[in-house]
Design a protein around this motif. Sequence first.
Motif, PDB file in Angstrom:
ATOM      1  N   ILE A   1       0.836  -1.253   0.051  1.00  0.00           N
ATOM      2  CA  ILE A   1       0.200   0.016   0.030  1.00  0.00           C
ATOM      3  C   ILE A   1       0.903   1.241  -0.068  1.00  0.00           C
ATOM      4  N   ILE A   2       1.965   1.223   0.837  1.00  0.00           N
ATOM      5  CA  ILE A   2       2.817   2.368   0.828  1.00  0.00           C
ATOM      6  C   ILE A   2       3.436   2.647  -0.249  1.00  0.00           C
ATOM      7  N   LYS A   3       3.816   1.658  -0.929  1.00  0.00           N
ATOM      8  CA  LYS A   3       4.445   1.894  -2.271  1.00  0.00           C
ATOM      9  C   LYS A   3       3.673   2.269  -3.463  1.00  0.00           C
ATOM     10  N   LYS A   4       2.387   1.966  -3.238  1.00  0.00           N
ATOM     11  CA  LYS A   4       1.483   2.463  -4.343  1.00  0.00           C
ATOM     12  C   LYS A   4       1.286   3.909  -4.146  1.00  0.00           C
ATOM     13  N   VAL A   5       1.016   4.558  -2.870  1.00  0.00           N
ATOM     14  CA  VAL A   5       0.648   5.979  -2.772  1.00  0.00           C
ATOM     15  C   VAL A   5       2.120   6.771  -2.567  1.00  0.00           C
ATOM     16  N   ASN A   6       3.410   6.081  -3.288  1.00  0.00           N
ATOM     17  CA  ASN A   6       4.473   6.921  -3.210  1.00  0.00           C
ATOM     18  C   ASN A   6       5.109   7.106  -1.936  1.00  0.00           C
ATOM     19  N   GLY A   7       4.676   6.406  -0.861  1.00  0.00           N
ATOM     20  CA  GLY A   7       5.229   6.746   0.639  1.00  0.00           C
ATOM     21  C   GLY A   7       6.522   5.989   0.679  1.00  0.00           C
ATOM     22  N   VAL A   8       7.045   5.857   1.969  1.00  0.00           N
ATOM     23  CA  VAL A   8       8.169   5.399   2.520  1.00  0.00           C
ATOM     24  C   VAL A   8       7.986   4.564   3.800  1.00  0.00           C
ATOM     25  N   LEU A   9       8.566   3.199   3.477  1.00  0.00           N
ATOM     26  CA  LEU A   9       8.434   2.561   4.720  1.00  0.00           C
ATOM     27  C   LEU A   9       9.976   1.886   5.349  1.00  0.00           C
ATOM     28  N   GLU A  10      10.195   2.269   6.473  1.00  0.00           N
ATOM     29  CA  GLU A  10      11.375   2.049   7.026  1.00  0.00           C
ATOM     30  C   GLU A  10      11.094   1.412   8.538  1.00  0.00           C
ATOM     31  N   ILE A  11      11.907   0.391   8.703  1.00  0.00           N
ATOM     32  CA  ILE A  11      11.921  -0.293  10.004  1.00  0.00           C
ATOM     33  C   ILE A  11      13.445  -0.361  10.518  1.00  0.00           C
ATOM     34  N   LYS A  12      13.515   0.085  11.897  1.00  0.00           N
ATOM     35  CA  LYS A  12      14.761  -0.061  12.563  1.00  0.00           C
ATOM     36  C   LYS A  12      14.554  -0.930  13.557  1.00  0.00           C
ATOM     37  N   SER A  13      15.095  -1.829  14.037  1.00  0.00           N
ATOM     38  CA  SER A  13      15.011  -2.711  15.196  1.00  0.00           C
ATOM     39  C   SER A  13      16.362  -3.187  15.915  1.00  0.00           C
ATOM     40  N   ILE A  14      16.236  -3.255  17.119  1.00  0.00           N
ATOM     41  CA  ILE A  14      17.422  -4.068  17.944  1.00  0.00           C
ATOM     42  C   ILE A  14      16.855  -5.412  18.283  1.00  0.00           C
ATOM     43  N   TYR A  15      17.417  -6.446  18.081  1.00  0.00           N
ATOM     44  CA  TYR A  15      16.870  -7.780  18.379  1.00  0.00           C
ATOM     45  C   TYR A  15      16.576  -7.995  19.684  1.00  0.00           C
ATOM     46  N   ARG A  16      15.718  -8.238  20.179  1.00  0.00           N
ATOM     47  CA  ARG A  16      15.350  -8.478  21.485  1.00  0.00           C
ATOM     48  C   ARG A  16      15.083  -7.358  22.460  1.00  0.00           C
ATOM     49  N   GLN A  17      15.301  -6.092  21.641  1.00  0.00           N
ATOM     50  CA  GLN A  17      15.007  -4.907  22.441  1.00  0.00           C
ATOM     51  C   GLN A  17      13.695  -3.997  22.257  1.00  0.00           C
ATOM     52  N   GLU A  18      13.834  -3.729  20.907  1.00  0.00           N
ATOM     53  CA  GLU A  18      12.903  -2.793  20.336  1.00  0.00           C
ATOM     54  C   GLU A  18      12.556  -2.865  18.867  1.00  0.00           C
ATOM     55  N   THR A  19      11.374  -2.281  18.456  1.00  0.00           N
ATOM     56  CA  THR A  19      11.454  -2.173  16.944  1.00  0.00           C
ATOM     57  C   THR A  19      10.614  -0.727  16.851  1.00  0.00           C
ATOM     58  N   LYS A  20      11.014  -0.081  15.687  1.00  0.00           N
ATOM     59  CA  LYS A  20      10.415   1.396  15.572  1.00  0.00           C
ATOM     60  C   LYS A  20      10.387   1.058  13.884  1.00  0.00           C
ATOM     61  N   VAL A  21       8.795   1.504  13.758  1.00  0.00           N
ATOM     62  CA  VAL A  21       8.209   1.382  12.258  1.00  0.00           C
ATOM     63  C   VAL A  21       8.260   3.042  11.878  1.00  0.00           C
ATOM     64  N   MET A  22       8.649   3.353  10.695  1.00  0.00           N
ATOM     65  CA  MET A  22       8.572   4.934  10.372  1.00  0.00           C
ATOM     66  C   MET A  22       7.855   4.887   9.035  1.00  0.00           C
ATOM     67  N   ILE A  23       7.051   5.440   9.147  1.00  0.00           N
ATOM     68  CA  ILE A  23       6.002   5.629   7.461  1.00  0.00           C
ATOM     69  C   ILE A  23       5.974   7.232   7.062  1.00  0.00           C
ATOM     70  N   SER A  24       6.253   7.067   6.081  1.00  0.00           N
ATOM     71  CA  SER A  24       6.140   8.510   5.351  1.00  0.00           C
ATOM     72  C   SER A  24       5.280   8.757   4.218  1.00  0.00           C
ATOM     73  N   LEU A  25       4.302   9.477   4.557  1.00  0.00           N
ATOM     74  CA  LEU A  25       3.241   9.593   3.439  1.00  0.00           C
ATOM     75  C   LEU A  25       2.775  10.918   2.997  1.00  0.00           C
ATOM     76  N   PRO A  26       2.596  11.175   1.874  1.00  0.00           N
ATOM     77  CA  PRO A  26       2.250  12.554   1.029  1.00  0.00           C
ATOM     78  C   PRO A  26       0.990  13.203   1.658  1.00  0.00           C
ATOM     79  N   ILE A  27       1.196  14.366   2.088  1.00  0.00           N
ATOM     80  CA  ILE A  27       0.051  14.976   2.575  1.00  0.00           C
ATOM     81  C   ILE A  27      -0.603  15.989   1.295  1.00  0.00           C
ATOM     82  N   ILE A  28      -1.941  16.239   1.714  1.00  0.00           N
ATOM     83  CA  ILE A  28      -2.586  16.971   0.513  1.00  0.00           C
ATOM     84  C   ILE A  28      -2.349  18.478   0.827  1.00  0.00           C
ATOM     85  N   THR A  29      -1.931  19.077  -0.228  1.00  0.00           N
ATOM     86  CA  THR A  29      -1.458  20.649   0.007  1.00  0.00           C
ATOM     87  C   THR A  29      -2.541  21.396  -0.689  1.00  0.00           C
ATOM     88  N   LEU A  30      -2.979  22.443  -0.350  1.00  0.00           N
ATOM     89  CA  LEU A  30      -3.865  23.411  -1.291  1.00  0.00           C
ATOM     90  C   LEU A  30      -2.916  24.333  -2.090  1.00  0.00           C
TER      91      LEU A  30
END
Length: 378
Positions: free
Chosen positions: A349-378
């Motif tokens: 889905i993110i690829k189809k809207v020209n967004g970006v998905l990034e996952i940073k994780s430390i095994y057995r400690q944490e996961t951070k999922v980061m999504i960038s989606l285009p906003i609607i500008t007037l």
Amino acid sequence: MIKTPSILVVDDEPNNFDVIETFLSNEDYTLYYASNGNDAIASLENEAPDLILLDVMMPELDGLEVCRQIKDRQKWKAIPIIMVTALNSKEDLANCLESGADDFIGKPVNSVELKARIKSMLRMKTQYDEIQKFSILQRNTINTLAKNMDELTGNIAISLSHELNTPLNGVVGILQILKTDFDKFDHDEMSELLGLALFSADRLVDLTKRFLLYLQLELSGTTNDSILPQESVFSLSIVELIAQRCAKNYDRIEDIIFDIEEAEIAIAENYLLTILSELIDNAFKFSVKGSPVTISSRIQNHQLHIIIHDGGKGMTPEQISKIGTLIQFERETYSQQGVGIGLKLVKMIIKKVNGVLEIKSIYRQETKVMISLPIITL
């Protein structure tokens, strides 16, 4: 040559094995015996039974834990397990289903009922084995057409049939109990059983919807038509609704932290809800109760940046690299089972809207999922 079905009987009382052996003396089965849970699990390394009869009440490692450990292993999870128990409360039934059992039978064991349930489970196992054989043939055929489809197709064929059977067995098992012992249950008990059946049915419906969405996205990739040319509002109220619903399933309402900046974004609302539901549910599923799950968002450079952070089991770099191949990563509990399609849907889905998905994780400690989606500008 037709293989004789094999059955592993796990019970700490040898006399109970003798009873089952007597009941099945006229049947063409090969029986094995294990006197405790640890021996049963160890025997699976050398034996491959077609069915397991597993006593619930055993010292040290009880039947529920043995069932969980077996179902958590990919190479064993397809083996049907019938729990043999003297317990009969609705809570006991729920525990059997939660542990991953395919069926159960009460003590004292009735010969006719035992034979019927064994035949039913063996028939299901035979059907599963046929699906496995077909999946191998299918995978080999696809390999000759497109080598890059190998891993994807193999995992769909192998895992989907099992994931469909698991909730289906929950529905069928409860309906069989209600049909057999209808007059034994009062109104509250019957309501509880029907609730468990509805939970399994909802799980089946959810899996079907997700797989159909996956197919829809895959097919749309072969055409020039986009199925996501819409817009929606990313708001605190929407995030709260989804997060609280997910947290409730894990009894973790107190673990949610919000830090939301709202925006209008270029994505259809139903696909935004899919992204949030999948990622927030994963954050709770793969972290422990009491650890925070933080959902935040910020607008920067005409993009809405969404971050979902948990202090859970984390992922290895290899696992992150394989997101999108429908591979199930290691599961520690039965509740973490799945067909491996969630992150694949999010990525598509993110690829189809020209967004970006990034996952940073430390095994057995944490996961951070980061999504960038285009906003609607007037």
